[in-house]
Design a protein around this motif. Structure first.
Motif, PDB file in Angstrom:
ATOM      1  N   GLU A 111       1.558   5.399  -0.860  1.00  0.00           N
ATOM      2  CA  GLU A 111       0.999   6.733  -1.072  1.00  0.00           C
ATOM      3  C   GLU A 111       2.121   7.636  -1.554  1.00  0.00           C
ATOM      4  OE1 GLU A 111      -0.694  10.139   1.794  1.00  0.00           O
ATOM      5  OE2 GLU A 111      -1.969   8.330   1.719  1.00  0.00           O
ATOM      6  N   THR A 112       1.900   8.290  -2.667  1.00  0.00           N
ATOM      7  CA  THR A 112       2.939   9.135  -3.257  1.00  0.00           C
ATOM      8  C   THR A 112       2.278  10.302  -3.981  1.00  0.00           C
ATOM      9  OG1 THR A 112       4.878   9.134  -4.712  1.00  0.00           O
ATOM     10  CG2 THR A 112       3.021   7.760  -5.384  1.00  0.00           C
ATOM     11  N   LYS A 116      -5.162   8.840  -9.718  1.00  0.00           N
ATOM     12  CA  LYS A 116      -5.009   8.880  -8.263  1.00  0.00           C
ATOM     13  C   LYS A 116      -5.134   7.495  -7.632  1.00  0.00           C
ATOM     14  CE  LYS A 116      -6.247  13.677  -7.359  1.00  0.00           C
ATOM     15  NZ  LYS A 116      -7.034  14.584  -6.498  1.00  0.00           N
ATOM     16  N   GLU A 117      -5.980   6.637  -8.187  1.00  0.00           N
ATOM     17  CA  GLU A 117      -6.160   5.282  -7.659  1.00  0.00           C
ATOM     18  C   GLU A 117      -5.571   4.284  -8.656  1.00  0.00           C
ATOM     19  OE1 GLU A 117      -7.446   4.328  -4.779  1.00  0.00           O
ATOM     20  OE2 GLU A 117      -7.975   6.335  -4.081  1.00  0.00           O
ATOM     21  N   SER A 175       0.870  -1.181   0.000  1.00  0.00           N
ATOM     22  CA  SER A 175       0.000   0.000   0.000  1.00  0.00           C
ATOM     23  C   SER A 175       0.904   1.228   0.000  1.00  0.00           C
ATOM     24  CB  SER A 175      -0.912   0.007   1.223  1.00  0.00           C
ATOM     25  OG  SER A 175      -1.823  -1.070   1.168  1.00  0.00           O
ATOM     26  N   HIS A 235      -1.223  -1.520  -4.233  1.00  0.00           N
ATOM     27  CA  HIS A 235      -2.213  -0.441  -4.304  1.00  0.00           C
ATOM     28  C   HIS A 235      -1.459   0.887  -4.169  1.00  0.00           C
ATOM     29  CE1 HIS A 235      -5.784  -3.096  -3.833  1.00  0.00           C
ATOM     30  NE2 HIS A 235      -4.894  -3.870  -3.235  1.00  0.00           N
ATOM     31  N   ILE A 236      -1.527   1.694  -5.205  1.00  0.00           N
ATOM     32  CA  ILE A 236      -0.787   2.959  -5.211  1.00  0.00           C
ATOM     33  C   ILE A 236      -1.778   4.120  -5.269  1.00  0.00           C
ATOM     34  CG2 ILE A 236       0.996   4.323  -6.346  1.00  0.00           C
ATOM     35  CD1 ILE A 236       2.001   1.751  -7.654  1.00  0.00           C
ATOM     36  N   VAL A 237      -1.786   4.901  -4.211  1.00  0.00           N
ATOM     37  CA  VAL A 237      -2.628   6.100  -4.167  1.00  0.00           C
ATOM     38  C   VAL A 237      -1.738   7.294  -4.475  1.00  0.00           C
ATOM     39  CG1 VAL A 237      -4.082   7.565  -2.734  1.00  0.00           C
ATOM     40  CG2 VAL A 237      -4.200   5.073  -2.494  1.00  0.00           C
ATOM     41  N   ALA A 238      -2.060   7.991  -5.535  1.00  0.00           N
ATOM     42  CA  ALA A 238      -1.261   9.149  -5.949  1.00  0.00           C
ATOM     43  C   ALA A 238      -2.043  10.431  -5.663  1.00  0.00           C
ATOM     44  CB  ALA A 238      -0.926   9.051  -7.433  1.00  0.00           C
ATOM     45  N   LYS A 239      -1.424  11.292  -4.906  1.00  0.00           N
ATOM     46  CA  LYS A 239      -2.058  12.568  -4.582  1.00  0.00           C
ATOM     47  C   LYS A 239      -1.269  13.708  -5.206  1.00  0.00           C
ATOM     48  CE  LYS A 239      -3.990  11.072  -0.142  1.00  0.00           C
ATOM     49  NZ  LYS A 239      -4.068  11.367   1.313  1.00  0.00           N
ATOM     50  N   GLU A 275      -1.679  18.022  -1.783  1.00  0.00           N
ATOM     51  CA  GLU A 275      -2.400  17.162  -0.843  1.00  0.00           C
ATOM     52  C   GLU A 275      -1.453  16.399   0.080  1.00  0.00           C
ATOM     53  OE1 GLU A 275      -6.289  15.624  -3.141  1.00  0.00           O
ATOM     54  OE2 GLU A 275      -4.407  15.089  -4.125  1.00  0.00           O
ATOM     55  N   THR A 276      -0.264  16.141  -0.410  1.00  0.00           N
ATOM     56  CA  THR A 276       0.669  15.316   0.371  1.00  0.00           C
ATOM     57  C   THR A 276       1.589  16.161   1.255  1.00  0.00           C
ATOM     58  OG1 THR A 276       2.279  15.321  -1.444  1.00  0.00           O
ATOM     59  CG2 THR A 276       0.673  13.533  -1.402  1.00  0.00           C
TER      60      THR A 276
END
Length: 470
Positions: free
Chosen positions: A241-242, A305-306, A239, A336-340, A344-345
């Motif tokens: 987040e980037t 983003k998803e 998981s 699972h890569i969530v890109a913001k 946002e990050t």
């Protein structure tokens, strides 16, 4: 024309049945009372035909022949199987008790081969009983012929199958070498080849006190043990987040290994591939495990983003050395890569300077509200990644406007304003973005309203710029 057709049919019938005897043979006269061949390995069949329609002789002969062959087959298979079981009795004794049924099946498969050969060497007679409208067929063979065929076929099968077994035994030693050298894919591939070769053997054969059935199951068990000890694990978080967009150092890292005989063996040179299950990702499509069983896939860009990315074993590449690698198609690792967006990050803090200190809180509240509306994560100085510094100047212009003829006319309270903004990285102290706006006017019924309106315009313009460029 019809006369010619009838004549032709008669000629064909005479040719087809020229081998049929004219006298009533004893095997017809005494049918059902005894056997007629020397060894009793025989079959008799008969079928009725229409006296008035000579063409029915063909169908009757076909039916009688099939019936005779069927009756012969029952006795022939029993004889062949009995002889083979006797000849292979000592070899079957080598087979493990739990595989005895497989030994029986192997004898049956060899019986079928020899049965087909014997059918090609049968003897037969035919008789047409015109009086009673029956076509008779008698087929038989001898034990001498049966033994001859069995010996010939056994010699051929033994020569071929012993060679296969010797090769398999030698190749098994190579498998152990492959495993010790961590070349697991070659070991699995070779075991699959050996298994396929041993499966082709018909009958039971022994080499160095090893029978082909036990050898086959030993190979299968070793193959299954290797496959069941296969382990496919991620070395990076699944998981992630980037930030959205181009990636500098994002990698998906996996490891392939065997937990075999209490040893952890890395699987080298295993081809892997990626598959995007959701989203839009630009990443390295294929990789091969290194000497530590590790493979890395670089992620170049994230456009959604998803995102869901699967890392799988590239079984299509393995088919060149392994005919059936489908078992490995079940292994996969899902990331699972969530890109913001950067806003946002990262955390931002707002700092405002203004000569009119009374307006500082108002300016700051307007900036914070506008940036939050655009998705910026606004925090405080303790945990900020970036500082947004804004310097605002406002100036009262008056309450009149100048007309084209140079005269002045009362209008509203008017303020003019300037703003300079810069965004600085807290860690590096480098300015990431800067912009200035000047000469923006605001109007109001009161001076306060006019000054607030010019501030709102300055902030709105600035927020739009920051959101578009950061």
């Amino acid at each position: 024309m019809r006369v010619k057709q009838v004549a032709l049919l008669i000629l064909i019938s005479k040719f087809l049945f020229s081998c049929a005897t004219t006298r009533t043979p004893v095997w017809v006269k005494e049918f059902g009372q005894r056997t007629f061949s020397k060894d009793g390995i025989e079959g008799i069949g008969f079928a009725k035909f229409d006296k008035k329609n000579k063409s029915t002789l063909v169908e009757a002969r076909h039916s009688a022949y099939n019936q005779a062959i069927k009756n012969l087959a029952i006795k022939l298979k029993t004889e062949v199987k009995g002889v083979l079981q006797h000849k292979m009795e000592d070899k079957i004794s080598y087979v493990d008790k739990k595989y005895q049924q497989h030994a029986t099946d192997q004898v049956d498969s060899l019986t079928n081969i020899m049965f087909e050969t014997l059918l090609g060497r049968k003897y037969f007679e035919e008789y047409i009983d015109y009086k009673n409208s029956f076509y008779w067929v008698y087929v038989w063979t001898t034990k001498a012929e049966l033994y001859k065929v069995i010996e010939e076929e056994l010699q051929k099968q033994e020569l071929q199958n012993i060679a296969i077994m010797k090769s398999a035994i030698q190749q098994l030693k190579n498998v152990d070498e492959y495993i010790s050298n961590r070349n697991i894919i070659s070991a699995i591939s070779l075991l699959s080849q050996i298994s396929t070769q041993l499966k082709e053997i018909k009958g039971v054969y022994v080499v160095d006190k090893i029978d082909n059935i036990t050898l086959f199951f030993d190979v299968q068990n070793k193959l299954n043990k290797l496959l069941s000890s296969f382990n496919f694990v991620p070395l990076t978080q699944t998981s992630i987040e980037t930030i959205l967009g181009p990636q500098d150092n994002l990698e998906l890292v996996v490891k392939c290994e065997l937990n075999y005989d209490k040893n952890v063996i890395p699987i080298i040179s295993l081809p892997l591939k990626t598959k995007v299950g959701k989203g839009n990702v630009d990443l390295q499509p294929v990789a091969v495990t290194d000497t530590d069983g590790i493979a890395k896939f670089k992620v170049y860009n994230l456009f959604a983003k998803e995102n869901i990315v699967e890392v799988l074993i590239d079984t299509a590449s393995l088919t060149q050395q392994w005919k059936n690698p489908d078992y490995l198609s079940n292994f996969k690792i899902v990331f699972h890569i969530v890109a913001k967006e950067l806003k946002e990050t990262k955390k931002f803090v707002v700092d405002v300077k203004c000569k009119n200190t009374v307006m500082i809180d108002f300016i700051k509240s307007q900036l914070v509200s506008g940036l939050k509306t655009q998705g910026f994560n606004i925090g405080n100085f303790d945990n900020a990644d970036y500082i947004i510094s804004a310097t605002v100047d406002t100036e009262y212009i008056g309450d009149k406007i100048t007309l084209p003829d140079g005269t002045q006319k009362p209008f509203a309270e008017i303020y003019s304003g300037n703003i300079s903004v810069e965004i600085k990285d807290v860690k590096t102290q480098k300015i990431q973005l800067s912009k200035s706006y000047s000469g923006i006017k605001g109007f109001g019924r009161t001076k306060k309203e006019a000054e607030e309106n010019v501030v709102k315009k300055l902030v709105e313009t600035t927020v739009e710029f920051i959101n578009s460029n950061f």
